[in-house]
Scaffold this motif. Structure first.
Motif, PDB file in Angstrom:
ATOM      1  N   ALA A  85      11.407  -5.334  12.587  1.00  0.00           N
ATOM      2  CA  ALA A  85      10.543  -5.761  11.663  1.00  0.00           C
ATOM      3  C   ALA A  85       9.421  -4.819  11.324  1.00  0.00           C
ATOM      4  O   ALA A  85       9.298  -4.382  10.224  1.00  0.00           O
ATOM      5  CB  ALA A  85      10.057  -7.199  12.045  1.00  0.00           C
ATOM      6  N   LEU A  86       8.678  -4.348  12.500  1.00  0.00           N
ATOM      7  CA  LEU A  86       7.784  -3.322  12.411  1.00  0.00           C
ATOM      8  C   LEU A  86       8.442  -1.896  11.796  1.00  0.00           C
ATOM      9  O   LEU A  86       7.826  -1.266  10.686  1.00  0.00           O
ATOM     10  CB  LEU A  86       7.250  -2.983  13.574  1.00  0.00           C
ATOM     11  CG  LEU A  86       6.315  -4.260  14.224  1.00  0.00           C
ATOM     12  CD1 LEU A  86       5.916  -3.790  15.470  1.00  0.00           C
ATOM     13  CD2 LEU A  86       5.310  -4.504  13.221  1.00  0.00           C
ATOM     14  N   TRP A  87       9.489  -1.633  11.994  1.00  0.00           N
ATOM     15  CA  TRP A  87      10.177  -0.208  11.349  1.00  0.00           C
ATOM     16  C   TRP A  87      10.421  -0.676   9.956  1.00  0.00           C
ATOM     17  O   TRP A  87      10.217   0.315   9.223  1.00  0.00           O
ATOM     18  CB  TRP A  87      11.340  -0.126  12.110  1.00  0.00           C
ATOM     19  CG  TRP A  87      12.043   1.267  11.689  1.00  0.00           C
ATOM     20  CD1 TRP A  87      11.870   2.683  11.927  1.00  0.00           C
ATOM     21  CD2 TRP A  87      13.130   1.290  10.616  1.00  0.00           C
ATOM     22  NE1 TRP A  87      12.673   3.333  11.190  1.00  0.00           N
ATOM     23  CE2 TRP A  87      13.494   2.613  10.603  1.00  0.00           C
ATOM     24  CE3 TRP A  87      13.844   0.196   9.891  1.00  0.00           C
ATOM     25  CZ2 TRP A  87      14.579   3.134   9.664  1.00  0.00           C
ATOM     26  CZ3 TRP A  87      14.975   0.606   9.382  1.00  0.00           C
ATOM     27  CH2 TRP A  87      15.116   2.049   8.866  1.00  0.00           C
ATOM     28  N   LEU A  88      10.891  -1.660   9.589  1.00  0.00           N
ATOM     29  CA  LEU A  88      11.249  -2.046   8.139  1.00  0.00           C
ATOM     30  C   LEU A  88       9.889  -1.960   7.338  1.00  0.00           C
ATOM     31  O   LEU A  88       9.986  -1.589   6.418  1.00  0.00           O
ATOM     32  CB  LEU A  88      12.158  -3.240   7.978  1.00  0.00           C
ATOM     33  CG  LEU A  88      13.249  -3.403   8.559  1.00  0.00           C
ATOM     34  CD1 LEU A  88      13.968  -4.854   8.808  1.00  0.00           C
ATOM     35  CD2 LEU A  88      14.428  -2.645   7.464  1.00  0.00           C
ATOM     36  N   LEU A  89       8.832  -2.647   7.923  1.00  0.00           N
ATOM     37  CA  LEU A  89       7.750  -2.669   7.367  1.00  0.00           C
ATOM     38  C   LEU A  89       7.133  -0.990   6.875  1.00  0.00           C
ATOM     39  O   LEU A  89       6.714  -0.888   5.714  1.00  0.00           O
ATOM     40  CB  LEU A  89       6.489  -3.397   8.020  1.00  0.00           C
ATOM     41  CG  LEU A  89       5.108  -3.579   7.260  1.00  0.00           C
ATOM     42  CD1 LEU A  89       5.277  -4.089   5.874  1.00  0.00           C
ATOM     43  CD2 LEU A  89       4.159  -4.279   8.151  1.00  0.00           C
ATOM     44  N   TYR A  90       7.142  -0.419   7.832  1.00  0.00           N
ATOM     45  CA  TYR A  90       6.627   1.118   7.950  1.00  0.00           C
ATOM     46  C   TYR A  90       7.633   1.594   6.789  1.00  0.00           C
ATOM     47  O   TYR A  90       6.968   2.352   6.015  1.00  0.00           O
ATOM     48  CB  TYR A  90       7.057   1.834   9.212  1.00  0.00           C
ATOM     49  CG  TYR A  90       6.778   3.123   9.223  1.00  0.00           C
ATOM     50  CD1 TYR A  90       5.624   3.630   9.381  1.00  0.00           C
ATOM     51  CD2 TYR A  90       7.556   4.057   9.053  1.00  0.00           C
ATOM     52  CE1 TYR A  90       5.361   4.895   9.439  1.00  0.00           C
ATOM     53  CE2 TYR A  90       7.394   5.422   9.139  1.00  0.00           C
ATOM     54  CZ  TYR A  90       6.393   5.914   9.324  1.00  0.00           C
ATOM     55  OH  TYR A  90       5.982   7.307   9.094  1.00  0.00           O
ATOM     56  N   ARG A  91       9.018   1.594   6.887  1.00  0.00           N
ATOM     57  CA  ARG A  91       9.728   2.228   5.852  1.00  0.00           C
ATOM     58  C   ARG A  91       9.601   1.620   4.603  1.00  0.00           C
ATOM     59  O   ARG A  91       9.403   2.429   3.564  1.00  0.00           O
ATOM     60  CB  ARG A  91      11.232   2.016   6.122  1.00  0.00           C
ATOM     61  CG  ARG A  91      11.775   2.885   7.160  1.00  0.00           C
ATOM     62  CD  ARG A  91      11.484   4.283   7.123  1.00  0.00           C
ATOM     63  NE  ARG A  91      12.117   4.920   6.064  1.00  0.00           N
ATOM     64  CZ  ARG A  91      11.829   5.957   5.559  1.00  0.00           C
ATOM     65  NH1 ARG A  91      10.392   6.417   5.821  1.00  0.00           N
ATOM     66  NH2 ARG A  91      12.115   6.243   4.244  1.00  0.00           N
ATOM     67  N   THR A  92       9.278   0.527   4.300  1.00  0.00           N
ATOM     68  CA  THR A  92       9.004  -0.062   2.822  1.00  0.00           C
ATOM     69  C   THR A  92       7.801   0.324   2.261  1.00  0.00           C
ATOM     70  O   THR A  92       7.732   0.652   1.075  1.00  0.00           O
ATOM     71  CB  THR A  92       8.973  -1.637   3.137  1.00  0.00           C
ATOM     72  OG1 THR A  92      10.206  -2.097   3.611  1.00  0.00           O
ATOM     73  CG2 THR A  92       8.501  -2.311   1.796  1.00  0.00           C
ATOM     74  N   VAL A  93       6.723   0.553   3.077  1.00  0.00           N
ATOM     75  CA  VAL A  93       5.400   1.095   2.792  1.00  0.00           C
ATOM     76  C   VAL A  93       5.526   2.507   2.274  1.00  0.00           C
ATOM     77  O   VAL A  93       5.120   2.931   1.594  1.00  0.00           O
ATOM     78  CB  VAL A  93       4.368   0.911   3.672  1.00  0.00           C
ATOM     79  CG1 VAL A  93       2.985   1.300   3.172  1.00  0.00           C
ATOM     80  CG2 VAL A  93       3.951  -0.717   3.864  1.00  0.00           C
ATOM     81  N   CYS A  94       6.318   3.173   3.246  1.00  0.00           N
ATOM     82  CA  CYS A  94       6.649   4.652   2.941  1.00  0.00           C
ATOM     83  C   CYS A  94       7.440   4.753   1.575  1.00  0.00           C
ATOM     84  O   CYS A  94       7.077   5.731   0.821  1.00  0.00           O
ATOM     85  CB  CYS A  94       7.324   5.297   3.960  1.00  0.00           C
ATOM     86  SG  CYS A  94       6.422   5.497   5.568  1.00  0.00           S
ATOM     87  N   LEU A  95       8.181   3.988   1.239  1.00  0.00           N
ATOM     88  CA  LEU A  95       9.010   4.036   0.032  1.00  0.00           C
ATOM     89  C   LEU A  95       8.078   3.578  -1.222  1.00  0.00           C
ATOM     90  O   LEU A  95       8.375   4.551  -2.174  1.00  0.00           O
ATOM     91  CB  LEU A  95      10.099   3.117   0.215  1.00  0.00           C
ATOM     92  CG  LEU A  95      11.410   2.997  -0.990  1.00  0.00           C
ATOM     93  CD1 LEU A  95      11.852   4.425  -0.900  1.00  0.00           C
ATOM     94  CD2 LEU A  95      12.237   1.963  -0.695  1.00  0.00           C
ATOM     95  N   LEU A  96       7.369   2.653  -1.031  1.00  0.00           N
ATOM     96  CA  LEU A  96       6.392   2.529  -2.049  1.00  0.00           C
ATOM     97  C   LEU A  96       5.408   3.308  -2.441  1.00  0.00           C
ATOM     98  O   LEU A  96       4.917   3.321  -3.677  1.00  0.00           O
ATOM     99  CB  LEU A  96       5.613   0.831  -1.746  1.00  0.00           C
ATOM    100  CG  LEU A  96       6.634  -0.266  -1.786  1.00  0.00           C
ATOM    101  CD1 LEU A  96       6.010  -1.482  -1.370  1.00  0.00           C
ATOM    102  CD2 LEU A  96       7.087  -0.436  -3.249  1.00  0.00           C
ATOM    103  N   THR A  97       5.182   3.973  -1.447  1.00  0.00           N
ATOM    104  CA  THR A  97       4.059   5.105  -1.416  1.00  0.00           C
ATOM    105  C   THR A  97       4.372   6.681  -1.914  1.00  0.00           C
ATOM    106  O   THR A  97       3.705   7.488  -1.886  1.00  0.00           O
ATOM    107  CB  THR A  97       2.886   4.990  -0.604  1.00  0.00           C
ATOM    108  OG1 THR A  97       3.651   5.271   0.826  1.00  0.00           O
ATOM    109  CG2 THR A  97       2.212   3.827  -0.386  1.00  0.00           C
ATOM    110  N   SER A  98       5.913   6.684  -1.874  1.00  0.00           N
ATOM    111  CA  SER A  98       6.408   8.058  -2.150  1.00  0.00           C
ATOM    112  C   SER A  98       6.738   8.276  -3.484  1.00  0.00           C
ATOM    113  O   SER A  98       6.677   7.486  -4.356  1.00  0.00           O
ATOM    114  CB  SER A  98       7.755   8.197  -1.274  1.00  0.00           C
ATOM    115  OG  SER A  98       8.556   7.158  -1.722  1.00  0.00           O
TER     116      SER A  98
END
Length: 259
Positions: free
Chosen positions: A71-84
């Motif tokens: 879950a923490l990895w998915l949250l990290y990747r989601t925020v990275c995707l939203l801010t890229s």
């Protein structure tokens, strides 16, 4: 021994994962089956190292910890995707985005009381958080691929495959944790708002529907295990089928998805 599993409200899931028995109604079959494989596989691996009879409680809890880390990895990747930047969709898996912000938000979630507690105890909530984040993440991937796709595409196209994966992830809530299904109505609305042409593609709709219902096949496990162990029913039933119908239509499940 079974006595080592004594403890509080978590006892149902502990016995479910050790004995491959249904958990709380309606059974959480996917989570329980995965927990059974995790418990017996990891316990056998530890025993093979010469550590006889390892304590079962940490092994059971580690299954929740595994889902919490996902879950923490998915949250990290989601925020990275939203801010890229979205100018290079082909490299979306590698885009870092605002990784310091993603790291801080993930670290903050990790130390909140609710998340920390269920990441270290034998419960299915950390897997539900991971599933919800997976739905959001895959939707973002689909939305990006769909924006660059032609007017019509089928299940074999890139956006089509992501849409099938999205439907499958949503369907998992029916065999993992019902409350995750609350994300499905707004998700369907935003998908159709972005791509209304999907309503005119009968083949795509049927394939998506099948993908969403596929996880329900996990309830075969609930029926088979319950039919072999009537002592688990908790009441008098004329047949395994009657018990199964009452079990999967539990009032708890109806209340979770009702008004």
């Amino acid at each position: 021994t079974w006595g080592d599993l004594a403890g509080g409200d978590l006892i149902t899931h502990q016995y479910a994962q050790v004995q491959a028995r249904p958990g709380n109604a309606p059974g959480y079959p996917l989570y329980t089956m995965g927990g059974w494989l995790w418990f017996h596989g990891l316990r056998a691996a530890i025993s093979s190292l010469g550590l006889a009879h390892p304590n079962p409680i940490p092994i059971l809890s580690a299954y929740s910890t595994l889902w919490a880390l996902i879950a923490l990895w998915l949250l990290y990747r989601t925020v990275c995707l939203l801010t890229s930047s979205r100018t290079t969709p082909a490299s979306r898996w590698q885009r870092a985005g605002n990784w310091p912000l993603a790291w801080l938000l993930s670290a903050f979630l990790a130390v909140t009381y609710f998340f920390w507690y269920y990441a270290t105890t034998t419960e299915q909530y950390s897997s539900a958080v991971a599933q919800t984040l997976a739905i959001v993440y895959v939707y973002l991937l689909w939305a990006e691929a769909d924006a660059a796709a032609p007017a019509g595409y089928g299940p074999r196209a890139g956006p089509g495959r992501l849409l099938l994966l999205l439907a499958f992830l949503c369907g998992i809530s029916l065999a993992n944790m019902l409350t995750v299904a609350f994300i499905v109505p707004p998700l369907v609305a935003v998908v159709l708002w972005q791509r209304p042409a999907l309503l005119r593609s009968g083949r795509m709709l049927v394939t998506v529907f099948i993908a969403a219902l596929l996880p329900l096949s996990a309830y075969i496990y609930v029926y088979e295990r319950g039919a072999r162990h009537p002592e688990w029913w908790g009441g008098a039933w004329q047949s395994a089928g009657a018990w199964f119908l009452a079990f999967v239509s539990t009032a708890q499940g109806r209340e979770e998805l009702g008004w």
